[in-house]
Design an enzyme around this catalytic site. Structure first.
Site, PDB file in Angstrom:
ATOM      1  N   SER A  91       2.276  -1.448  -8.318  1.00  0.00           N
ATOM      2  CA  SER A  91       2.688  -2.572  -9.160  1.00  0.00           C
ATOM      3  C   SER A  91       1.738  -2.756 -10.358  1.00  0.00           C
ATOM      4  CB  SER A  91       2.719  -3.815  -8.270  1.00  0.00           C
ATOM      5  OG  SER A  91       2.762  -4.971  -9.020  1.00  0.00           O
ATOM      6  N   SER A 117       4.496   7.748  -6.363  1.00  0.00           N
ATOM      7  CA  SER A 117       4.004   7.293  -7.673  1.00  0.00           C
ATOM      8  C   SER A 117       4.118   8.378  -8.739  1.00  0.00           C
ATOM      9  CB  SER A 117       2.548   6.864  -7.576  1.00  0.00           C
ATOM     10  OG  SER A 117       2.424   5.797  -6.713  1.00  0.00           O
ATOM     11  N   ASP A 151      -5.630  -1.291  -1.778  1.00  0.00           N
ATOM     12  CA  ASP A 151      -6.986  -1.580  -1.302  1.00  0.00           C
ATOM     13  C   ASP A 151      -7.357  -0.687  -0.119  1.00  0.00           C
ATOM     14  OD1 ASP A 151      -7.652  -3.683  -3.190  1.00  0.00           O
ATOM     15  OD2 ASP A 151      -6.084  -4.834  -2.197  1.00  0.00           O
ATOM     16  N   HIS A 175      -9.374  -6.117  -8.060  1.00  0.00           N
ATOM     17  CA  HIS A 175      -9.592  -6.989  -6.898  1.00  0.00           C
ATOM     18  C   HIS A 175     -11.027  -6.747  -6.446  1.00  0.00           C
ATOM     19  CE1 HIS A 175      -8.496  -9.523  -3.690  1.00  0.00           C
ATOM     20  NE2 HIS A 175      -7.731  -8.728  -2.955  1.00  0.00           N
ATOM     21  N   ASP A 259      -8.484 -15.215  -3.737  1.00  0.00           N
ATOM     22  CA  ASP A 259      -7.233 -14.464  -3.724  1.00  0.00           C
ATOM     23  C   ASP A 259      -6.696 -14.295  -2.295  1.00  0.00           C
ATOM     24  OD1 ASP A 259      -5.520 -12.794  -5.646  1.00  0.00           O
ATOM     25  OD2 ASP A 259      -5.837 -11.426  -3.979  1.00  0.00           O
TER      26      ASP A 259
HETATM   27  N1  LIG Z   1       0.283  -6.209  -6.630  1.00  0.00           N
HETATM   28  C1  LIG Z   1      -0.265  -7.310  -7.114  1.00  0.00           C
HETATM   29  O1  LIG Z   1       0.431  -8.298  -7.330  1.00  0.00           O
HETATM   30  C2  LIG Z   1      -1.734  -7.351  -7.468  1.00  0.00           C
HETATM   31  C3  LIG Z   1      -2.196  -8.408  -8.261  1.00  0.00           C
HETATM   32  C4  LIG Z   1      -3.523  -8.416  -8.661  1.00  0.00           C
HETATM   33  C5  LIG Z   1      -4.369  -7.405  -8.230  1.00  0.00           C
HETATM   34  N2  LIG Z   1      -3.921  -6.410  -7.418  1.00  0.00           N
HETATM   35  C6  LIG Z   1      -4.836  -5.331  -7.006  1.00  0.00           C
HETATM   36  O2  LIG Z   1      -4.530  -4.181  -7.767  1.00  0.00           O
HETATM   37  C7  LIG Z   1      -4.836  -3.008  -6.993  1.00  0.00           C
HETATM   38  C8  LIG Z   1      -3.595  -2.138  -6.911  1.00  0.00           C
HETATM   39  O3  LIG Z   1      -2.597  -2.866  -6.238  1.00  0.00           O
HETATM   40  P1  LIG Z   1      -1.042  -2.497  -6.369  1.00  0.00           P
HETATM   41  O4  LIG Z   1      -0.294  -3.586  -5.655  1.00  0.00           O
HETATM   42  O5  LIG Z   1      -0.719  -2.163  -7.756  1.00  0.00           O
HETATM   43  O6  LIG Z   1      -0.997  -1.133  -5.625  1.00  0.00           O
HETATM   44  P2  LIG Z   1      -0.344  -0.712  -4.249  1.00  0.00           P
HETATM   45  O7  LIG Z   1       1.121  -0.772  -4.423  1.00  0.00           O
HETATM   46  O8  LIG Z   1      -0.971  -1.427  -3.140  1.00  0.00           O
HETATM   47  O9  LIG Z   1      -0.906   0.812  -4.257  1.00  0.00           O
HETATM   48  C9  LIG Z   1      -0.162   1.773  -4.739  1.00  0.00           C
HETATM   49  C10 LIG Z   1      -0.897   3.050  -5.139  1.00  0.00           C
HETATM   50  O10 LIG Z   1      -1.829   3.517  -4.151  1.00  0.00           O
HETATM   51  C11 LIG Z   1      -1.530   4.921  -3.946  1.00  0.00           C
HETATM   52  N3  LIG Z   1      -1.986   5.351  -2.622  1.00  0.00           N
HETATM   53  C12 LIG Z   1      -1.768   4.763  -1.439  1.00  0.00           C
HETATM   54  N4  LIG Z   1      -2.372   5.462  -0.458  1.00  0.00           N
HETATM   55  C13 LIG Z   1      -2.980   6.520  -1.065  1.00  0.00           C
HETATM   56  C14 LIG Z   1      -3.797   7.587  -0.613  1.00  0.00           C
HETATM   57  N5  LIG Z   1      -4.128   7.699   0.669  1.00  0.00           N
HETATM   58  N6  LIG Z   1      -4.244   8.485  -1.527  1.00  0.00           N
HETATM   59  C15 LIG Z   1      -3.933   8.364  -2.841  1.00  0.00           C
HETATM   60  N7  LIG Z   1      -3.167   7.373  -3.330  1.00  0.00           N
HETATM   61  C16 LIG Z   1      -2.717   6.465  -2.456  1.00  0.00           C
HETATM   62  C17 LIG Z   1      -0.021   4.994  -4.094  1.00  0.00           C
HETATM   63  O11 LIG Z   1       0.357   6.326  -4.361  1.00  0.00           O
HETATM   64  P3  LIG Z   1       1.623   7.010  -3.655  1.00  0.00           P
HETATM   65  O12 LIG Z   1       2.835   6.513  -4.361  1.00  0.00           O
HETATM   66  O13 LIG Z   1       1.351   8.433  -3.884  1.00  0.00           O
HETATM   67  O14 LIG Z   1       1.615   6.588  -2.226  1.00  0.00           O
HETATM   68  C18 LIG Z   1       0.179   4.066  -5.302  1.00  0.00           C
HETATM   69  O15 LIG Z   1      -0.008   4.757  -6.508  1.00  0.00           O
HETATM   70  C19 LIG Z   1      -5.322  -3.498  -5.644  1.00  0.00           C
HETATM   71  O16 LIG Z   1      -6.726  -3.581  -5.659  1.00  0.00           O
HETATM   72  C20 LIG Z   1      -4.715  -4.895  -5.554  1.00  0.00           C
HETATM   73  O17 LIG Z   1      -5.415  -5.764  -4.685  1.00  0.00           O
HETATM   74  C21 LIG Z   1      -2.608  -6.333  -7.055  1.00  0.00           C
END
Ligand SMILES: NC(=O)c1ccc[n+]([C@@H]2O[C@H](COP(=O)([O-])OP(=O)(O)OC[C@H]3O[C@@H](n4cnc5c(N)ncnc54)[C@H](OP(=O)(O)O)[C@@H]3O)[C@@H](O)[C@H]2O)c1
Length: 399
Positions: A91, A117, A151, A175, A259
């Site tokens: 996201s 992704s 995370d 985060h 958070d």
């Molecule tokens: N979502 C929110 O609303 C939000 C808001 C503020 C901050 N954050 C922070 O932003 C950061 C990212 O969050 P997100 O929600 O965008 O991401 P997410 O959906 O939780 O993570 C997705 C990414 O992680 C990759 N991934 C997962 N397991 C993996 C592995 N073992 N090796 C390599 N890649 C892997 C996925 O790739 P694949 O597709 O290849 O699995 C995908 O690109 C986090 O720290 C979160 O706390 C999120």
């Protein structure tokens, strides 16, 4: 709410809107005039310091940076020697990555080649070998490494990734989770790089949609480690570059605690629990599903909560019937007293790492997506949300 109360709400809303419109005009005039006369100590207008605002939030002064301080030309110049390697395309990767690209910065994406992704990034126009790479290559090419893996994945991959984050690079998170809970996550950041955080206060989809509308999301920023003396400035510039409008100062610890606490509480877990409890009592006391849903969720989300969001809690009380208002004012302290111990228990569980441990254990399982989907299905199958689906169909805009 009775139709009488609804009518009153309408009238009251119209009246308040008219008053507000005058008040807003006055506030605008006051801001415009403030530029030409000295600001008194008690004035409620923001004080400008080189474009940075010190805003008085109910008696506590806080520094807030704004997008206007970092116009596009300044961003382009500031990052002209940088390659922003954005690792992960969930996201946040999607929202922040596309905004950086639209801002004209040199941004590349790093994701695993066999994952969902990789495909999603290609669909959004990232080109393999040009600005889409595997994780290792992207980190090697980047001067600013933006770790936007989930995370749990940040923890899982850290031992592999850490040696690639060499001296001179900047390490960025959205985060505070990984570095703050390093005893559990094992994310011990290298000692010779700046480590910063920009946490948008919303989903990556909103980061993107607000940017496209020409607005910006609110974000917080923090510095974990400053080896160059420029970490704070870089964090603020990056916050604007990824699509923030206003940028609030915090620390990694405060960001992660608030958070994790907020999303488990009023934002998601707490509100869901409260909806379920109220609905179940109504059903157990003989009310029909539609009545129980309307009095619990529909009126809340469609009528009253938007009023709180737009004008505040006092406005919402003022917009309701005297009967509704009296009862709500009397019962609110009882709910607060009953819930505060739960919120304290939750905050303790965040601080002592139990919530982090639980999240890491669950989200590191290879079949976590399937397990999560099963839980979502259980929610979908609850009577309250099945009723909700039918009630939504009857909304005026769906007819
Ligand atoms: N979502 C929110 O609303 C939000 C808001 C503020 C901050 N954050 C922070 O932003 C950061 C990212 O969050 P997100 O929600 O965008 O991401 P997410 O959906 O939780 O993570 C997705 C990414 O992680 C990759 N991934 C997962 N397991 C993996 C592995 N073992 N090796 C390599 N890649 C892997 C996925 O790739 P694949 O597709 O290849 O699995 C995908 O690109 C986090 O720290 C979160 O706390 C999120």
């Amino acid at each position: 709410m009775s139709s009488r109360a609804a009518l009153r709400l309408l009238r009251s809303t119209a009246a308040r809107t008219a008053v507000r419109s005058t008040t807003q005009k006055r506030a605008f005039a006051a801001l415009a005039n403030a530029a030409t006369r000295p600001v008194s100590k008690a004035a409620a207008v923001p004080m400008m310091t080189r474009g940075v605002k010190t805003i008085d939030f109910a008696g506590t002064k806080e520094v807030v940076h704004e997008r206007a301080d970092w116009p596009r030309e300044k961003l382009l110049d500031y990052f002209k020697n940088d390659t922003l390697a954005l690792i992960g395309y969930g996201s946040q990767g999607y929202g922040q990555g596309l905004n950086l690209r639209d801002n004209g910065l040199n941004v590349i994406i790093g994701v695993r080649k066999d994952g969902a992704s990789w495909k999603a990034a290609q669909e959004d126009g990232w080109v393999p070998g040009e600005n889409l790479f595997d994780v290792d290559t992207a980190i090697q090419k980047g001067t600013i490494v933006m770790n936007l893996l989930s995370d749990a994945a940040q923890s899982e991959t850290w031992s592999h990734i850490k040696p690639l984050i060499t001296k001179g690079k900047t390490l960025y998170f959205s985060h505070g989770f990984s570095p703050v809970f390093k005893d559990l996550t094992k994310v011990e950041t290298p000692s010779d790089v700046d480590v910063i955080l920009v946490a948008p206060k919303g989903s990556g989809r909103t980061v993107r949609s607000l940017f496209k509308e020409g607005r910006g999301i609110n974000s917080s920023y923090a510095v974990w480690q400053d080896v160059t003396g420029k970490a704070e400035e870089r964090a603020i510039a990056l916050a604007v570059a990824v699509g923030s409008g206003y940028v609030y100062q915090t620390t990694f610890e405060k960001e992660v605690r608030s958070d994790l606490y907020g999303e488990r509480g009023c934002l998601m877990g707490g509100i869901h629990g409260m909806f379920l409890a109220q609905y179940e009592v109504l059903r157990e006391r003989g009310h029909s599903p539609s009545e129980a849903f309307n009095e619990t969720v529909e009126e809340a989300t469609q009528s009253l909560y938007p009023l709180i969001g737009k004008y505040g809690m006092d406005y919402m009380y003022d917009a309701c019937s005297t009967t509704a208002r009296r009862g709500a004012l009397d019962w609110s302290p009882k709910f607060k007293a009953a819930l505060k111990p739960v919120f304290n228990e939750l905050y303790d569980a965040v601080v002592d790492g139990s919530e982090t441990k639980r999240s890491l254990e669950f989200n590191s399982q290879p079949d976590y997506r399937e397990k999560f989907e099963k839980e979502l299905q259980e929610i979908r199958d609850l009577e309250i949300w099945r009723v909700g689906k039918e009630v939504r169909k009857l909304r005026p805009e769906n007819n």
